[in-house]
Enzyme design. Structure first.
Site, PDB file in Angstrom:
ATOM      1  N   ASP A 288      -3.842   0.254  -0.753  1.00  0.00           N
ATOM      2  CA  ASP A 288      -3.205  -0.168  -0.296  1.00  0.00           C
ATOM      3  C   ASP A 288      -2.088  -0.227  -1.934  1.00  0.00           C
ATOM      4  OD1 ASP A 288      -0.829  -0.419   1.009  1.00  0.00           O
ATOM      5  OD2 ASP A 288      -1.381  -2.082   2.967  1.00  0.00           O
TER       6      ASP A 288
HETATM    7  C1  BGC Z   1       1.711  -0.778   3.019  1.00  0.00           C
HETATM    8  C2  BGC Z   1       1.608   0.162   3.891  1.00  0.00           C
HETATM    9  C3  BGC Z   1       1.543   1.165   3.523  1.00  0.00           C
HETATM   10  C4  BGC Z   1       2.026   1.563   1.835  1.00  0.00           C
HETATM   11  C5  BGC Z   1       2.861   2.649   1.745  1.00  0.00           C
HETATM   12  C6  BGC Z   1       1.749  -1.370   1.783  1.00  0.00           C
HETATM   13  O1  BGC Z   1       3.385  -2.065   1.419  1.00  0.00           O
HETATM   14  O2  BGC Z   1       1.026  -2.523   2.943  1.00  0.00           O
HETATM   15  O3  BGC Z   1       1.050   0.066   5.244  1.00  0.00           O
HETATM   16  O4  BGC Z   1       1.094   2.362   3.660  1.00  0.00           O
HETATM   17  O5  BGC Z   1       2.210  -0.302   1.220  1.00  0.00           O
HETATM   18  O6  BGC Z   1       4.278   2.561   1.544  1.00  0.00           O
END
Ligand code: BGC
Length: 721
Positions: A288
Site C-alpha cells: 500500500d
Molecule cells: C490506499 C489504497 C490505495 C492506494 C493507492 C492508499 O492510501 O490505502 O487503497 O489503493 O492508496 O492510491
C-alpha cells in the site's frame, strides 16, 4: 486461459542487472512542481479530505507542471506508475520505457478504479445492496473498458475488507459486513475487470485489497491495529480474499495494519505461507502507499533499509511510493542480506503480469482516439442508472408516502439535492462533476413541478405550494473513504435542523440520505415518515432517486451493513455470538443502559412498494449438502424483486458460533400475487469452522435454519446433521 510465460521471464531476467531488477519493483506517482510545493499524494489527500474540490484538483493536475521522474525512467529505475489516468501521458511515458531504456521493458500503470472510471457507478457499499453478482460483474466490465482506454492496466480493487464497524470510513469501499457477500462481490469484480483474457486491450488486472482484515481496525479508526483470534480471522475475514484469488485476481495489496503484532507489509506468514503456498497465488504483490517506509513508525523496522529488507524477504514484490526498494535494495543484495534469488522472484512477478497483460506485444494498448470514444457511452450510463436504482434501500415508508403521484408538487431542500460533485462518493478518480445528475437536475429533466431551497429560507412558502417535501441530507463524500473515520455517526446539526424545520410545516417529509456508511439516525427514523437510503450513487444519482421516488422502479435494495441506533454500539453486526447472557429485558444481560439491544435497521433489511410473505419452509439433507426450500409470495399489488436470505446457526459446537450466518440468497422477480419456490443447496463444507487448535471441523448436531427477507428472518427450521 492463463498462459505460461516462465521461459520468457527467465530469459529476460538473465539479461537484467541488479539495478534493473530493482527498477521493476519501483512504483511511483508523478510529483507536482512549479507554483506550489506539494506532492501528488498530498494533493490527492487534499482532495479526499475536502481541502480542495475535485474541480480544483483536476485544474491543478491539468495545469501544473508534473515531474514524472523521466530521468529515472530512462535509467531503468521505474517499473510502474500510480496515478496516471490519460492515454497521452501514459503513452508518452511508455515510449520512453520501450524506446529509451536498455531493455525496453514496458511500464505497468495502476490506479484506483474503485466504482467506475468516467461513468461513476455507486460506491461499492451501495452496489452491494443490490445482492446481484451479475450486476457487480457488468459494472466492473464497464469500468475496465473506460479505464483501460485511459491507459490504466491495473486497478487497486476490489476491496473486500469485511467491515463491521460503521465508524470506519472505508466501509464505503467494500461490500459491507458479511464475509460471503464480500467474497461474491469481489469475485464478480475480478471477473468483470479482467474479462477472460488479460492480454486484451480492454482487460484490467485486479489488485484485491487490503490483505488482510483491514476492516477490523480497532475502534473503526483508520490505519489502527488488528488483534484477533486466528479462528475469527479465518472464518470471518480470509474467505473473502480467497474468493478473489480463486476468481483469478492477478495482484494483491497487503494492508496498512498489523495483524496480531506483525504489519501485513512485512508479514511473511500472510504473503508467503497463506497467499502463495496455501492458496497457490502466483501474481504480483504490491505494497500500500508508502507502507514499507511506515514500518519504521510501526516500530518493527529500524530504518527504511531494514523495512525494505523485511518487506522483500516476506514476499512484497513492488514498493508503492516509499522509495525504500530503489534506495536500499542494491546494498542489501550486495551485502547478501537479501539473496539475489529473492530479488529475482519479485522481479519475475512484475514481469509476469506485464506479459499476461500483453504489454510486451503491444505496450500502447490505447490512444486518444479510443479514449475519447470509450467514455460515458449511452449503454454505460444506462447501466450506471440500473445499478444506482438497485442500490437504493427504502428504509421507511409510513402511510405509503411513497411512491409519489405523477403530478405531485415537490418542495426540494438541502445542498446535496443540487451538488453534482457530491454524487460520486469517495475514490472517483475519473469523475467529472458535470457528468453527474443531481436530484434538482433530474426534476428539471422530467418536467416535475418543484421548488428548491438549500436551507429553510422560504421553507414555509415552498411547503404551502407543495404536496411533499424532499430533503437531501447525509454525508459529504469527504466524510467517508480513506482517513475518514468518524466517532459520531449521527446526522449533522444542520441537517437535523433542516428536517425539524420541514416537519414543522406539517407537510409529509421524505428524507433522501446520501452517505458512505451506516448512520445512527434514530430521531430521523422516529420523526420522518419516509426514508430513502441513496448512498453515493454516481453519475446517475438524481435520475435513480426519482425512479424510486415516483415508483417507476419498485425499490429492491437490502442493507449489507447493520444500522446501529447509536455510534456507541459499534461495532454492531448481525453475525455476533450470543454470550452466556444475550441482551434482553433483564438487567444482567449483555447490553448498554442507554441504547437498545436491537439495531435501528438490521442487516439484509429493505422495504419495497409491495410486500412479501414466506412459507412452506423445508429443511432436508443429502449426502454432502443441506437442502432448504421456501415459497415466497408477493402479497401486494405491484410487481417487484425480493432477495430471499438463508441463515444458519450451529447451536452446540466446539466453539461459540454466530447467532446467524448468511449461507445463501436469491433475488427473485415476483409479479403482484405471484408465488415462487426458492431452493438453496448449501454444501456441508461451507458449514465447517475452526476449533481451538485451528483444525477445520464439520458442523454436527442441531443446526437452526432461518429464511426470510432480512437477518431477523421470519421462518425457522431445524435439522440434525
Ligand atoms: C490506499 C489504497 C490505495 C492506494 C493507492 C492508499 O492510501 O490505502 O487503497 O489503493 O492508496 O492510491
Amino acid at each position: 486461459m492463463k498462459k505460461d510465460y516462465e521461459e520468457q521471464i527467465q530469459k529476460l531476467l538473465a539479461r537484467m542487472t541488479v539495478e534493473e531488477k530493482i527498477g521493476q519493483l519501483q512504483q511511483c506517482g508523478p510529483s507536482l512542481v512549479g507554483a506550489f510545493d506539494v506532492s501528488f499524494e498530498e494533493l490527492l489527500n487534499m482532495m479526499f479530505d475536502g481541502r480542495i474540490t475535485q474541480e480544483e484538483f483536476n485544474r491543478l493536475m491539468g495545469t501544473a507542471q508534473q515531474d514524472f521522474h523521466e530521468e529515472d525512467l530512462r535509467a531503468g529505475k521505474i517499473g510502474s506508475y500510480n496515478g496516471i489516468g490519460d492515454s497521452a501521458t501514459a503513452n508518452r511515458l511508455q515510449k520512453i520505457a520501450v524506446e529509451e531504456t536498455r531493455l525496453g521493458i514496458p511500464l505497468l500503470f495502476g490506479y484506483d478504479v474503485i466504482h467506475g472510471f468516467r461513468t461513476v457507478t455507486p460506491i461499492p457499499l451501495a452496489e452491494s445492496c443490490a445482492w446481484e453478482p451479475e450486476l457487480w460483474e457488468r459494472t466492473g466490465r464497464v469500468a475496465a473498458e473506460e479505464a483501460t482506454a485511459a491507459g490504466i492496466h491495473m486497478t487497486f480493487a476490489p476491496m473486500v475488507d469485511v467491515a463491521k464497524d460503521a465508524r470506519w470510513g472505508r466501509v464505503s469501499e467494500g461490500a459491507g459486513e458479511d464475509v460471503l457477500l464480500n467474497g461474491l462481490y469481489g469475485a464478480a469484480k475480478v471477473r468483470g475487470f479482467q474479462g477472460d483474457d488479460l492480454s486484451r486491450e480492454n482487460a484490467m488486472a485486479a489488485c484485491l485489497k487490503h490483505f488482510a482484515a483491514y476492516g477490523a481496525v480497532e475502534a473503526g479508526q483508520d490505519y489502527n491495529r488488528v488483534d484477533m483470534s486466528m479462528q475469527r480471522l479465518w472464518e470471518e475475514y480470509m474467505p473473502a480474499y480467497k474468493a478473489c484469488v480463486d476468481a483469478g485476481a492477478r495482484a494483491v495489496m497487503p494492508a496498512f495494519n498489523d495483524i496480531n503484532g506483525v504489519p501485513c507489509t512485512v508479514n511473511s506468514w500472510l504473503m508467503r505461507d497463506v497467499l502463495r503456498e496455501r492458496w497457490g497465488f502466483d501474481g504480483l504483490v504490491i505494497s500500500d502507499s508508502n507502507a514499507i517506509a511506515e514500518c519504521v513508525n510501526h516500530g518493527i523496522a529500524e530504518d527504511k533499509k531494514d523495512a525494505a529488507k523485511q518487506a522483500i524477504l516476506a514476499g512484497m514484490d513492488m514498493d508503492m511510493s516509499s522509495n525504500s526498494y530503489i534506495s536500499c535494495l542494491k546494498e542489501l543484495v550486495e551485502s547478501g542480506e537479501v539473496p539475489e534469488q529473492i530479488l529475482d522472484e519479485a522481479a519475475a512477478d512484475v514481469l509476469r503480469i506485464k506479459f499476461e497483460l500483453g504489454l510486451f506485444d503491444d505496450p500502447y494498448q490505447t490512444d486518444e482516439e479510443r479514449e475519447s470514444h470509450a467514455m460515458l457511452k449511452e449503454e454505460s450510463r444506462a447501466l450506471a442508472r440500473e445499478a444506482a436504482v438497485k442500490s437504493i434501500v427504502l428504509l421507511k415508508n409510513e402511510n405509503k408516502v411513497l411512491p409519489l403521484k405523477a403530478d405531485a408538487k415537490i418542495g426540494l431542500f438541502g445542498s446535496l439535492a443540487s451538488d453534482k460533485e457530491q454524487m460520486t462518493g469517495a475514490w472517483a478518480i475519473g469523475a467529472k462533476p458535470e457528468d453527474c445528475v443531481s436530484i434538482l437536475e433530474a426534476c428539471r429533466m422530467r418536467g416535475i413541478p418543484f421548488q428548491y431551497s438549500e436551507n429553510l429560507t422560504d421553507a414555509e412558502k415552498i411547503a404551502a405550494d407543495s404536496d411533499v417535501l424532499v430533503a437531501a441530507i447525509g454525508e459529504m463524500k469527504e466524510e467517508s473513504g480513506e482517513a475518514a473515520s468518524r466517532a459520531d455517526i449521527t446526522l449533522s446539526p444542520e441537517h437535523m435542523a433542516l428536517i425539524e424545520g420541514l416537519l414543522a410545516t406539517g407537510k409529509p417529509v421524505v428524507a433522501v440520505l446520501f452517505n458512505g456508511r451506516p448512520l445512527a439516525i434514530p430521531k430521523l427514523a422516529q420523526k420522518v415518515p419516509a426514508i430513502v437510503e441513496a448512498w453515493h450513487l454516481g453519475v446517475e444519482a438524481g435520475n435513480a432517486v426519482l425512479d424510486v421516488l415516483y415508483g417507476d422502479v419498485n425499490p429492491s435494495g437490502k442493507l449489507t451493513v447493520t444500522f446501529p441506533a447509536a455510534a456507541g454500539q459499534c461495532p454492531m453486526y448481525y453475525a455476533h455470538i450470543n454470550t452466556g447472557r444475550p441482551g434482553g429485558k433483564s438487567k444482567f444481560t449483555s447490553k448498554y443502559l442507554d441504547a437498545p439491544v436491537e439495531p435501528l435497521y438490521p442487516f439484509g433489511y429493505g422495504l419495497s412498494y409491495t410486500a412479501y410473505s414466506y412459507g412452506d419452509l423445508e429443511v432436508k439433507k443429502e449426502d454432502e449438502a443441506l437442502l432448504v426450500s421456501v415459497s415466497v409470495t408477493n402479497t401486494g399489488d405491484r410487481d417487484g424483486q425480493e432477495t430471499a436470505q438463508c441463515y444458519v446457526q450451529d447451536r452446540a459446537a466446539k466453539r461459540v458460533r454466530p447467532v446467524r450466518q448468511l449461507k445463501a440468497f436469491e433475488k427473485v422477480s415476483l409479479k403482484a400475487g405471484e408465488t415462487k419456490t426458492v431452493s438453496f443447496r448449501i454444501p456441508f463444507s461451507e458449514l465447517c469452522y475452526y476449533d481451538w487448535d485451528m483444525k477445520e471441523v464439520p458442523c454436527e448436531g442441531f443446526l437452526k435454519v432461518y429464511v426470510g427477507g432480512d437477518c431477523q428472518a421470519a421462518l425457522t427450521g431445524e435439522i440434525c446433521l
